[in-house]
Design a protein around this motif. Structure first.
Motif, PDB file in Angstrom:
ATOM      1  N   ILE A  91      15.115  13.480 -16.395  1.00 52.87           N
ATOM      2  CA  ILE A  91      16.172  13.331 -15.768  1.00 52.87           C
ATOM      3  C   ILE A  91      15.984  13.099 -14.271  1.00 52.87           C
ATOM      4  N   ILE A  92      14.941  13.959 -13.685  1.00 57.34           N
ATOM      5  CA  ILE A  92      14.675  13.493 -12.433  1.00 57.34           C
ATOM      6  C   ILE A  92      13.700  12.067 -12.188  1.00 57.34           C
ATOM      7  N   ARG A  93      13.096  11.676 -13.251  1.00 57.93           N
ATOM      8  CA  ARG A  93      12.627  10.357 -13.172  1.00 57.93           C
ATOM      9  C   ARG A  93      13.765   9.370 -13.365  1.00 57.93           C
ATOM     10  N   THR A  94      14.686   9.560 -13.874  1.00 62.68           N
ATOM     11  CA  THR A  94      15.774   8.619 -14.028  1.00 62.68           C
ATOM     12  C   THR A  94      16.486   8.600 -12.627  1.00 62.68           C
ATOM     13  N   ALA A  95      16.620   9.512 -11.974  1.00 61.85           N
ATOM     14  CA  ALA A  95      17.436   9.615 -10.509  1.00 61.85           C
ATOM     15  C   ALA A  95      16.519   8.975  -9.901  1.00 61.85           C
ATOM     16  N   VAL A  96      15.151   9.042  -9.945  1.00 53.11           N
ATOM     17  CA  VAL A  96      14.146   8.510  -8.857  1.00 53.11           C
ATOM     18  C   VAL A  96      14.212   7.007  -8.909  1.00 53.11           C
ATOM     19  N   PHE A  97      14.491   6.643 -10.306  1.00 51.49           N
ATOM     20  CA  PHE A  97      14.341   5.130 -10.498  1.00 51.49           C
ATOM     21  C   PHE A  97      15.466   4.357 -10.199  1.00 51.49           C
ATOM     22  N   LEU A 151       0.882  -1.261  -0.096  1.00 48.54           N
ATOM     23  CA  LEU A 151       0.008   0.053   0.005  1.00 48.54           C
ATOM     24  C   LEU A 151       0.727   1.392   0.076  1.00 48.54           C
ATOM     25  N   GLY A 152       1.889   1.093   0.990  1.00 53.38           N
ATOM     26  CA  GLY A 152       2.805   2.428   0.850  1.00 53.38           C
ATOM     27  C   GLY A 152       3.447   2.472  -0.469  1.00 53.38           C
ATOM     28  N   GLY A 153       4.011   1.622  -1.048  1.00 56.13           N
ATOM     29  CA  GLY A 153       4.645   1.651  -2.490  1.00 56.13           C
ATOM     30  C   GLY A 153       3.495   2.412  -3.500  1.00 56.13           C
ATOM     31  N   ILE A 154       2.392   1.803  -3.517  1.00 52.09           N
ATOM     32  CA  ILE A 154       1.333   2.046  -4.643  1.00 52.09           C
ATOM     33  C   ILE A 154       0.998   3.695  -4.236  1.00 52.09           C
ATOM     34  N   VAL A 155       0.739   4.014  -2.974  1.00 49.24           N
ATOM     35  CA  VAL A 155       0.419   5.508  -2.548  1.00 49.24           C
ATOM     36  C   VAL A 155       1.537   6.335  -3.103  1.00 49.24           C
ATOM     37  N   ALA A 156       2.782   5.890  -2.634  1.00 44.98           N
ATOM     38  CA  ALA A 156       4.195   6.832  -2.936  1.00 44.98           C
ATOM     39  C   ALA A 156       4.190   7.021  -4.451  1.00 44.98           C
ATOM     40  N   GLY A 157       4.191   5.695  -5.264  1.00 40.93           N
ATOM     41  CA  GLY A 157       4.293   5.692  -6.712  1.00 40.93           C
ATOM     42  C   GLY A 157       3.387   6.598  -7.462  1.00 40.93           C
ATOM     43  N   PHE A 158       2.215   6.541  -6.910  1.00 35.52           N
ATOM     44  CA  PHE A 158       1.100   7.269  -7.516  1.00 35.52           C
ATOM     45  C   PHE A 158       1.551   8.799  -7.388  1.00 35.52           C
ATOM     46  N   LEU A 159       1.714   9.166  -6.060  1.00 31.95           N
ATOM     47  CA  LEU A 159       2.240  10.799  -5.825  1.00 31.95           C
ATOM     48  C   LEU A 159       3.395  11.034  -6.672  1.00 31.95           C
ATOM     49  N   ASN A 164       6.520   1.356  -9.121  1.00 30.66           N
ATOM     50  CA  ASN A 164       5.178   1.576  -9.399  1.00 30.66           C
ATOM     51  C   ASN A 164       4.819   2.876 -10.006  1.00 30.66           C
ATOM     52  N   MET A 165       5.948   3.730  -9.707  1.00 24.31           N
ATOM     53  CA  MET A 165       5.416   5.060 -10.602  1.00 24.31           C
ATOM     54  C   MET A 165       5.647   4.876 -12.026  1.00 24.31           C
ATOM     55  N   VAL A 166       6.578   3.883 -12.557  1.00 23.05           N
ATOM     56  CA  VAL A 166       6.689   3.834 -14.110  1.00 23.05           C
ATOM     57  C   VAL A 166       5.528   3.158 -14.604  1.00 23.05           C
ATOM     58  N   ILE A 167       5.035   2.175 -13.959  1.00 21.66           N
ATOM     59  CA  ILE A 167       3.883   1.598 -14.511  1.00 21.66           C
ATOM     60  C   ILE A 167       2.507   2.841 -14.505  1.00 21.66           C
ATOM     61  N   ILE A 168       2.357   3.476 -13.379  1.00 27.40           N
ATOM     62  CA  ILE A 168       1.415   4.304 -13.420  1.00 27.40           C
ATOM     63  C   ILE A 168       1.465   5.540 -14.347  1.00 27.40           C
ATOM     64  N   LEU A 169       2.882   5.946 -14.440  1.00 28.49           N
ATOM     65  CA  LEU A 169       3.037   6.992 -15.293  1.00 28.49           C
ATOM     66  C   LEU A 169       2.674   6.480 -16.957  1.00 28.49           C
ATOM     67  N   ALA A 170       2.752   5.211 -17.200  1.00 27.50           N
ATOM     68  CA  ALA A 170       2.434   4.724 -18.551  1.00 27.50           C
ATOM     69  C   ALA A 170       0.780   4.600 -18.588  1.00 27.50           C
ATOM     70  N   GLY A 171       0.127   4.392 -17.367  1.00 23.62           N
ATOM     71  CA  GLY A 171      -1.449   4.756 -17.403  1.00 23.62           C
ATOM     72  C   GLY A 171      -1.803   6.030 -17.561  1.00 23.62           C
ATOM     73  N   LEU A 172      -1.157   6.951 -17.155  1.00 27.44           N
ATOM     74  CA  LEU A 172      -1.449   8.478 -16.991  1.00 27.44           C
ATOM     75  C   LEU A 172      -1.189   8.862 -18.477  1.00 27.44           C
TER      76      LEU A 172
END
Length: 309
Positions: A120-126, A98-106, A189-197
């Motif tokens: 560049i920021i997304r690469t650093a976060v990943f 749950l924490g990973g999903i919420v944080a990834g969504f934000l 989770n952020m990368v997968i949600i970004l694909a959905g967005l």
């Protein structure tokens, strides 16, 4: 009496040639997959089958294995330490998922866009995702150092708070491990949600802004329904990872202190490599496999049911 020999007509010959071509096209993918399938068979499926087989035996090296049936399963399920490990696994798995999903969504909402700086920021976060878990665990162990020299405790010192033994206290060790797990899972989770967005119709946002719809209502009625397939994938993967968590716990605490962070996988590891109970460890692993399969099927069922609605 003379025999006559008939030769296939042009249509039949063309049909045979098409079948041969189709047969070659169907065979070609399997030729490319053959090395990977062979490696999976040797290093995954055969050991998996051997583990299932050993779970029904009292494994005695050099003395011969003795058939015990379901005794290993009964002994593992009635072990109070294994029951505690299951409880820790559920708490840690649910919290990390749950924490990973919420944080990834934000993170996905904050870093959505096509600007070069955002890439560049997304690469650093990943980066935590592509870094070895053992390395990440060692880094967090140093951050949690229980004296004022530790990174986190030194920050608390500026606030006038004393050093906290995060990993040495049974009341905080599990939550400290959960924090590291969330930090590692959120970028994935952020990368997968970004694909959905990326598939959300922007005109809906413009119409909602013109109608004076609040940000929460836009998220609830536009964004979340649009990325439901991506969230379903994230939830399925998170459920599997939550049950099979091992490296994070092993590197940070090794299951301690006093078994407060002992989880399903670390308990199976202890049975197999510390107590030399190969049959019990195999039974615990088979139980984990069955629960993982059941959970995956259940999550997929409710995800598909939600998609139909």
């Amino acid at each position: 009496m003379t025999a006559t020999v008939t030769t296939p007509g042009p249509r039949r010959a063309r049909g045979l040639s098409k079948k041969a071509v189709l047969g070659k096209k169907a065979l070609l993918p399997w030729l490319f997959l053959a090395p990977g399938l062979l490696l999976a068979l040797v290093f995954k499926f055969l050991p998996m089958g051997k583990g299932v087989w050993l779970s029904f035996f009292d494994v005695r090296p050099f003395l011969g294995d003795q058939w015990v049936g379901l005794d290993n399963y009964t002994r593992v399920l009635t072990d109070h330490r294994f029951q505690d490990a299951i409880g820790h696994t559920l708490v840690l798995g649910i919290g990390m998922s749950l924490g990973g999903i919420v944080a990834g969504f934000l993170l996905a909402l904050l870093l959505e866009g096509q600007a070069r700086s955002l890439k560049i920021i997304r690469t650093a976060v990943f980066l935590p995702v592509v870094t070895a878990t053992a390395v990440v665990g060692e880094m967090w162990r140093l951050m949690y150092y229980p004296t004022s020299d530790g990174l986190i405790n030194s920050g608390l010192g500026f606030l006038g708070l004393g050093p906290v033994p995060y990993l040495d206290n049974p009341d905080t060790a599990l939550w400290a491990t959960m924090a590291m797990g969330i930090w590692m899972l959120a970028p994935y989770n952020m990368v997968i949600i970004l694909a959905g967005l990326a598939g959300v119709d922007r005109s809906l946002y413009e119409a909602a802004a013109m109608d004076g719809v609040s940000l929460w209502q836009r998220l609830r009625h536009i964004t979340l329904p649009a990325i439901r397939p991506a969230l379903g994938i994230v939830l399925t993967l998170a459920a599997i990872r939550g049950l099979r968590v091992f490296t994070e716990v092993y590197v940070l605490t090794g299951g301690g202190p006093a078994g407060s962070t002992d989880v399903w996988m670390t308990r199976a590891y202890t049975l197999g490599f510390s107590r030399n109970d190969i049959g019990g460890a195999s039974a615990a692993s088979v139980l984990l496999l069955c629960v993982t399969l059941l959970l995956t099927v259940t999550v997929n069922y409710f995800r598909k049911r939600g998609d139909v609605r």
